[in-house]
Design an enzyme around this catalytic site. Structure first.
Site, PDB file in Angstrom:
ATOM      1  N   GLU A  61     -23.658  11.682  12.959  1.00  0.00           N
ATOM      2  CA  GLU A  61     -23.027  12.355  14.092  1.00  0.00           C
ATOM      3  C   GLU A  61     -21.517  12.235  13.977  1.00  0.00           C
ATOM      4  OE1 GLU A  61     -25.062  13.445  17.148  1.00  0.00           O
ATOM      5  OE2 GLU A  61     -26.549  13.248  15.549  1.00  0.00           O
ATOM      6  N   GLU A  81     -32.186   1.880  16.681  1.00  0.00           N
ATOM      7  CA  GLU A  81     -30.754   2.135  16.467  1.00  0.00           C
ATOM      8  C   GLU A  81     -30.212   3.001  17.597  1.00  0.00           C
ATOM      9  OE1 GLU A  81     -31.839   3.841  12.549  1.00  0.00           O
ATOM     10  OE2 GLU A  81     -30.869   5.684  13.232  1.00  0.00           O
ATOM     11  N   LYS A  92     -34.533   7.811  25.949  1.00  0.00           N
ATOM     12  CA  LYS A  92     -33.253   8.129  26.586  1.00  0.00           C
ATOM     13  C   LYS A  92     -33.040   7.249  27.810  1.00  0.00           C
ATOM     14  CE  LYS A  92     -32.310  12.763  25.555  1.00  0.00           C
ATOM     15  NZ  LYS A  92     -31.096  13.518  25.713  1.00  0.00           N
ATOM     16  N   TYR A 145       0.841  -1.199   0.000  1.00  0.00           N
ATOM     17  CA  TYR A 145       0.000   0.000   0.000  1.00  0.00           C
ATOM     18  C   TYR A 145       0.878   1.253   0.000  1.00  0.00           C
ATOM     19  CZ  TYR A 145      -3.468   3.415   1.498  1.00  0.00           C
ATOM     20  OH  TYR A 145      -4.278   4.515   1.578  1.00  0.00           O
ATOM     21  N   ASP A 146       1.896   1.222   0.865  1.00  0.00           N
ATOM     22  CA  ASP A 146       2.822   2.354   0.946  1.00  0.00           C
ATOM     23  C   ASP A 146       3.455   2.668  -0.397  1.00  0.00           C
ATOM     24  OD1 ASP A 146       4.302   2.083   4.254  1.00  0.00           O
ATOM     25  OD2 ASP A 146       2.514   3.063   3.473  1.00  0.00           O
ATOM     26  N   LYS A 202     -28.826   6.055  19.729  1.00  0.00           N
ATOM     27  CA  LYS A 202     -28.843   7.512  19.661  1.00  0.00           C
ATOM     28  C   LYS A 202     -27.425   7.957  20.004  1.00  0.00           C
ATOM     29  CE  LYS A 202     -31.514  11.562  20.919  1.00  0.00           C
ATOM     30  NZ  LYS A 202     -30.380  12.470  20.999  1.00  0.00           N
ATOM     31  N   CYS A 212       2.307  34.274  41.296  1.00  0.00           N
ATOM     32  CA  CYS A 212       1.082  33.778  41.912  1.00  0.00           C
ATOM     33  C   CYS A 212       1.407  32.515  42.723  1.00  0.00           C
ATOM     34  CB  CYS A 212       0.051  33.458  40.837  1.00  0.00           C
ATOM     35  SG  CYS A 212      -1.389  32.616  41.514  1.00  0.00           S
ATOM     36  N   LYS A 218     -37.509   4.062  14.884  1.00  0.00           N
ATOM     37  CA  LYS A 218     -37.973   4.685  13.637  1.00  0.00           C
ATOM     38  C   LYS A 218     -38.883   3.733  12.878  1.00  0.00           C
ATOM     39  CE  LYS A 218     -33.737   7.340  12.988  1.00  0.00           C
ATOM     40  NZ  LYS A 218     -32.463   7.466  12.260  1.00  0.00           N
ATOM     41  N   CYS A 232      -3.418  35.099  44.494  1.00  0.00           N
ATOM     42  CA  CYS A 232      -2.466  36.210  44.572  1.00  0.00           C
ATOM     43  C   CYS A 232      -3.137  37.574  44.470  1.00  0.00           C
ATOM     44  CB  CYS A 232      -1.414  36.085  43.479  1.00  0.00           C
ATOM     45  SG  CYS A 232      -2.082  36.354  41.836  1.00  0.00           S
ATOM     46  N   TYR A 279     -26.658   7.801   9.802  1.00  0.00           N
ATOM     47  CA  TYR A 279     -27.894   7.034   9.986  1.00  0.00           C
ATOM     48  C   TYR A 279     -29.083   7.549   9.186  1.00  0.00           C
ATOM     49  CZ  TYR A 279     -28.069  10.906  13.279  1.00  0.00           C
ATOM     50  OH  TYR A 279     -27.991  12.148  13.830  1.00  0.00           O
ATOM     51  N   CYS A 293      -7.510  37.079  41.470  1.00  0.00           N
ATOM     52  CA  CYS A 293      -7.048  35.703  41.651  1.00  0.00           C
ATOM     53  C   CYS A 293      -7.201  35.311  43.116  1.00  0.00           C
ATOM     54  CB  CYS A 293      -5.591  35.588  41.231  1.00  0.00           C
ATOM     55  SG  CYS A 293      -4.882  33.991  41.642  1.00  0.00           S
ATOM     56  N   CYS A 314      -5.288  33.821  35.544  1.00  0.00           N
ATOM     57  CA  CYS A 314      -4.405  34.679  36.325  1.00  0.00           C
ATOM     58  C   CYS A 314      -3.104  34.797  35.549  1.00  0.00           C
ATOM     59  CB  CYS A 314      -4.141  34.059  37.698  1.00  0.00           C
ATOM     60  SG  CYS A 314      -2.782  34.865  38.575  1.00  0.00           S
ATOM     61  N   ASP A 335     -24.368  10.183  20.780  1.00  0.00           N
ATOM     62  CA  ASP A 335     -24.229  11.473  21.441  1.00  0.00           C
ATOM     63  C   ASP A 335     -23.036  12.225  20.864  1.00  0.00           C
ATOM     64  OD1 ASP A 335     -24.820  13.496  23.124  1.00  0.00           O
ATOM     65  OD2 ASP A 335     -24.021  12.555  24.923  1.00  0.00           O
TER      66      ASP A 335
HETATM   67  S1  IVH Z   1     -32.747  10.705  13.347  1.00  0.00           S
HETATM   68  C1  IVH Z   1     -35.786  13.182  11.586  1.00  0.00           C
HETATM   69  N1  IVH Z   1     -31.145   8.924  14.414  1.00  0.00           N
HETATM   70  O1  IVH Z   1     -30.450  13.216  17.994  1.00  0.00           O
HETATM   71  C2  IVH Z   1     -34.977  12.488  12.551  1.00  0.00           C
HETATM   72  N2  IVH Z   1     -30.997  11.165  15.164  1.00  0.00           N
HETATM   73  O2  IVH Z   1     -32.484  14.622  19.502  1.00  0.00           O
HETATM   74  C3  IVH Z   1     -33.650  13.088  12.657  1.00  0.00           C
HETATM   75  N3  IVH Z   1     -29.243  11.543  16.818  1.00  0.00           N
HETATM   76  O3  IVH Z   1     -30.825  15.925  15.799  1.00  0.00           O
HETATM   77  C4  IVH Z   1     -32.717  12.430  13.530  1.00  0.00           C
HETATM   78  N4  IVH Z   1     -28.513   9.486  16.899  1.00  0.00           N
HETATM   79  O4  IVH Z   1     -28.530  14.797  15.983  1.00  0.00           O
HETATM   80  C5  IVH Z   1     -31.522  10.203  14.402  1.00  0.00           C
HETATM   81  N5  IVH Z   1     -29.750   7.253  15.239  1.00  0.00           N
HETATM   82  C6  IVH Z   1     -30.138   8.531  15.221  1.00  0.00           C
HETATM   83  C7  IVH Z   1     -29.526   9.504  16.022  1.00  0.00           C
HETATM   84  C8  IVH Z   1     -29.994  10.823  15.968  1.00  0.00           C
HETATM   85  C9  IVH Z   1     -28.357  10.713  17.362  1.00  0.00           C
HETATM   86  C10 IVH Z   1     -29.365  12.985  17.149  1.00  0.00           C
HETATM   87  C11 IVH Z   1     -29.583  13.880  15.951  1.00  0.00           C
HETATM   88  C12 IVH Z   1     -30.856  14.593  16.217  1.00  0.00           C
HETATM   89  C13 IVH Z   1     -30.969  14.476  17.702  1.00  0.00           C
HETATM   90  C14 IVH Z   1     -32.397  14.589  18.141  1.00  0.00           C
END
Ligand code: IVH
Length: 708
Positions: free
Chosen positions: A204, A141, A344, A39-40, A143, A460, A320, A441, A256, A438, A454, A145
């Site tokens: 995300e 799926e 959540k 690859y290199d 969520k 200090c 969904k 100091c 997603y 501060c 500070c 963060d």
């Molecule tokens: S769907 C129309 N799927 O959560 C639906 N959102 O609180 C749009 N998020 O703004 C979002 N994981 O930033 C979807 N598997 C997931 C997600 C996800 C994280 C975030 C997304 C959204 C926020 C809503």
């Protein structure tokens, strides 16, 4: 004409296609078909060709993407990747002065949230009712963060990457997203997928948990404030105007959702998750199709058990409706779709009383607000103090003295106050006032962005104390018996203003300190004297030069061999040290260029400090032999690596003709194949032990096996 008989243009597009194919095999399928060396070679050929014909460079060339090229294929730690960054810095766009605001072709919606399983049931029932009995299913799926972004590919090319903003328009952060190693700049469809005219994908950006802990450790070591959590670190990184800085962070992405699309053949979320990887686009490693409410609830439970193993943080599950055409029938409420809902998980948090907010001065002068609380048990330990991070955080949360607050321990971070129980307010709570002076100091504080600082750096007392404790800590100069109390008094009595003053201390004044009998005073002075001979790397770390952590100190010492050599090295020379990035090199150069610091270093030398430097091995049973390690061994790889180095050998990252031995534990796949190809002998641990003892590794001679 090139050696291959093709014209440079043809050769270029061939190489680009070939390397992109290997990237796909490596990153998406996790099944590389060529070795790193091969690859290199391809990559270097492409670089060479582009150097000779700069007009051939296209924005989708693998050389233009940070993270493609050999170094991104390293499986090593983030610091390795960071170190190699400098080799690529000319291939990144210039820093911006602001982010352009761009409209989203399709709005970026948010989700209705709930913490209650009953509400999830109500949601699935409502969907069924609105669909008037039409057959349908759900997908659950993670969520994620992270920070929501939208990517737009036109004709297969990434043309725009934007943040969510207000949902209608966001910031154009394309330059920053391009630095994400796993994100293709050009879609290379496989398995019969065809290139769509327009493909917008939403997902995300996240800061991988592993990289996060390491970055925060480095920030703290360098005297910088740690990020509160991986989400903030990801958001903060995307806001950087200079993509070069972004590229030093190990950002990653998971996708997603769909945005605007033309020429995409997809009708369900399930199909979508099957389609994206065929374009090389990363999706969550886990999702569950669910036929009914019971299956949805079971999937939510299943995800809760699994989510801690994901490289990103998750704060919930998203449920969904699977069928896209049916989604259109359900439509939206004012800002969220009726076809999805977020459940959540409740984080482990505790509620306790906040007695006071104090302000802590760090060794570089940063002031951090700290919550002083009634002791409370959370995530396995009792907590009395928690960070409020910075002034913004404090103001945003509206914390008052006497409040009941919620405390969480996020990952490996120090506990943090995450919110206030407003219902518990009695009216007797008092506002927290940010200090103007501060606390240590009394010098006026300056506000730098979200931080108070500070700037009375030299005098200090708290900064001096923190620098002294940093200098004396075990991983730096390891001065025994120099604790918090002694440090404080030494400074208070005017005996020490800088760590170098420790070396001028006499017995009498030290004995005169509170609770310092002759014996303990002698012990302290002995500890100080013993620290005159420490490895150079530890001293470099102990000096507290911004960005220079313990590991970098060792790397610098090993490379330069003496303080003088490092002090006199040019910026380029420092940058050329593997693992040392441009930012750190500049910080070192600035430090050594400052006459005050040079005078200070002279004082250390005059005080009799003599640094030891690790000797390069010139003998040993493994002298001159290069080893590669693979698979699971009976001890951590680093333990074997150290033994090999101690015996005079070297460690390399991948197998090539130059490798002498592959030490293989359980499950070493690709490297074992490479070893076979290059006819490199493979050692198991028993053979390795014989070799270290200076014996023939293979018994009887000549019967070693090359593992496939
Ligand atoms: S769907 C129309 N799927 O959560 C639906 N959102 O609180 C749009 N998020 O703004 C979002 N994981 O930033 C979807 N598997 C997931 C997600 C996800 C994280 C975030 C997304 C959204 C926020 C809503």
């Amino acid at each position: 004409m090139s050696e291959s008989g093709k014209n440079p243009e043809e050769r270029h597009s061939e190489l680009v296609a070939e390397i992109n194919r290997h990237n796909h095999a490596y990153y998406v399928d996790a099944a590389p078909t060529i070795s790193d060396q091969e690859y290199d070679l391809l990559y270097r050929n492409l670089l060479k060709l582009e150097q000779q014909h700069p007009d051939l460079i296209t924005s989708d060339s693998p050389t233009q993407v940070v993270g493609e090229g050999s170094w991104s294929r390293m499986q090593g730690s983030w610091s390795q990747i960071q170190g190699s960054w400098e080799q690529l810095n000319t291939r990144i766009g210039p820093a911006l002065t602001y982010f352009a605001s761009v409209p989203h072709a399709a709005p970026m919606l948010s989700l209705d949230n709930t913490y209650s399983k009953e509400e999830v049931e109500e949601f699935t029932k409502r969907v069924a009712k609105l669909l008037l009995g039409k057959p349908h299913s759900f997908v659950v799926e993670p969520k994620v963060d992270g920070v929501a972004v939208s990517l737009r590919y036109e004709g297969g090319r990434l043309v725009l990457g934007a943040t969510r903003g207000d949902g209608k328009q966001g910031d154009d952060v394309t330059q920053n997203l391009r630095t994400i190693r796993r994100l293709p700049l050009t879609l290379a469809p496989v398995d019969g997928a065809s290139l769509p005219e327009v493909l917008e994908v939403r997902g995300e950006v996240y800061f991988p948990s592993a990289g996060f802990a390491e970055m925060n450790r480095k920030r703290v070591e360098a005297g910088e404030a740690p990020f509160a959590n991986p989400r903030n670190a990801a958001a903060g990184s995307l806001k950087q105007l200079d993509p070069k800085l972004v590229a030093q962070r190990p950002l990653a992405i998971v996708l997603y959702g769909p945005g605007e699309m033309k020429g995409v053949d997809c009708a369900t979320q399930e199909e979508w998750f099957a389609l994206l990887p065929r374009f090389g686009l990363p999706t969550p490693s886990w999702h569950r199709p669910c036929a009914d409410t019971a299956a949805v609830l079971a999937a939510i439970e299943e995800l809760d058990a699994l989510r801690k193993t994901f490289p990103y943080e998750t704060d919930g599950a998203v449920v969904k409706l699977n069928e896209w055409p049916l989604r259109a029938q359900l439509g939206l409420t004012s800002k969220a779709p009726r076809w999805a809902m977020a459940y959540k998980y409740s984080a482990e948090r505790a509620r306790t009383k906040l007695n006071d907010v104090t302000f802590q001065v760090g060794r570089t002068g940063t002031i951090t607000p700290v919550a002083e609380m009634e002791p409370v048990f959370v995530s396995g330990s009792t907590v009395r103090r928690a960070t409020l991070h910075n002034l913004d955080d404090l103001e945003r949360k509206g914390v008052r003295k006497g409040d009941f607050v919620y405390v969480e321990k996020a990952g490996e971070v120090i506990p943090a106050v995450v919110g206030v129980d407003l219902e518990a307010r009695t009216g007797a709570e008092e506002p927290v006032v940010a200090p103007a002076l501060c606390p240590s100091c009394q010098a006026p504080l300056t506000r730098e962005g979200i931080f108070l600082r500070c700037t009375n750096t030299a005098r200090c007392p708290e900064q001096v104390k923190q620098r002294l404790l940093h200098y004396a800590q075990r991983s730096a100069m390891d001065i025994e018996n120099l604790g918090d109390a002694a440090a404080e008094q030494l400074i208070q009595k005017g005996l020490v203003r800088d760590p170098v003053d420790l070396y001028g201390l006499a017995l009498e004044p030290v004995m005169a300190l509170d609770r310092m009998a002759e014996k303990s005073a002698r012990n302290l002075l002995d500890g100080i004297a013993a620290s005159k001979e420490r490895p150079l790397g530890k001293f470099l770390f102990a000096l507290g030069i911004i960005h220079v952590g313990a590991t970098s100190g060792n790397d610098l010492a090993a490379h330069f061999g003496s303080l003088e050599a490092l002090m006199n090295a040019s910026l380029e020379e420092i940058e050329s040290v593997p693992q040392i990035g441009g930012v750190m090199a500049k910080s070192l150069r600035d430090y050594f260029d400052n006459p005050e610091n040079r005078a200070l270093l002279q004082r250390y030398l005059d005080a009799g400090l003599r640094f030891t430097v690790p000797q390069k091995a010139t003998e040993g049973p493994l002298f001159g032999k290069t080893f590669v390690l693979t698979g699971t061994l009976s001890a951590p790889r680093e333990a074997f690596a150290e033994r090999i180095r101690a015996a005079g050998g070297k460690i390399a990252g991948s197998v090539s003709k130059k490798t002498d031995y592959l030490l293989a534990g359980e499950g070493g796949g690709q490297k074992a194949k490479d070893a076979k190809k290059h006819e490199v002998p493979v050692l198991d641990e028993a053979a390795f032990e014989r070799l270290v003892r200076g014996e023939e590794p293979f018994l009887p001679a000549g019967t070693f096996q090359l593992e496939g």
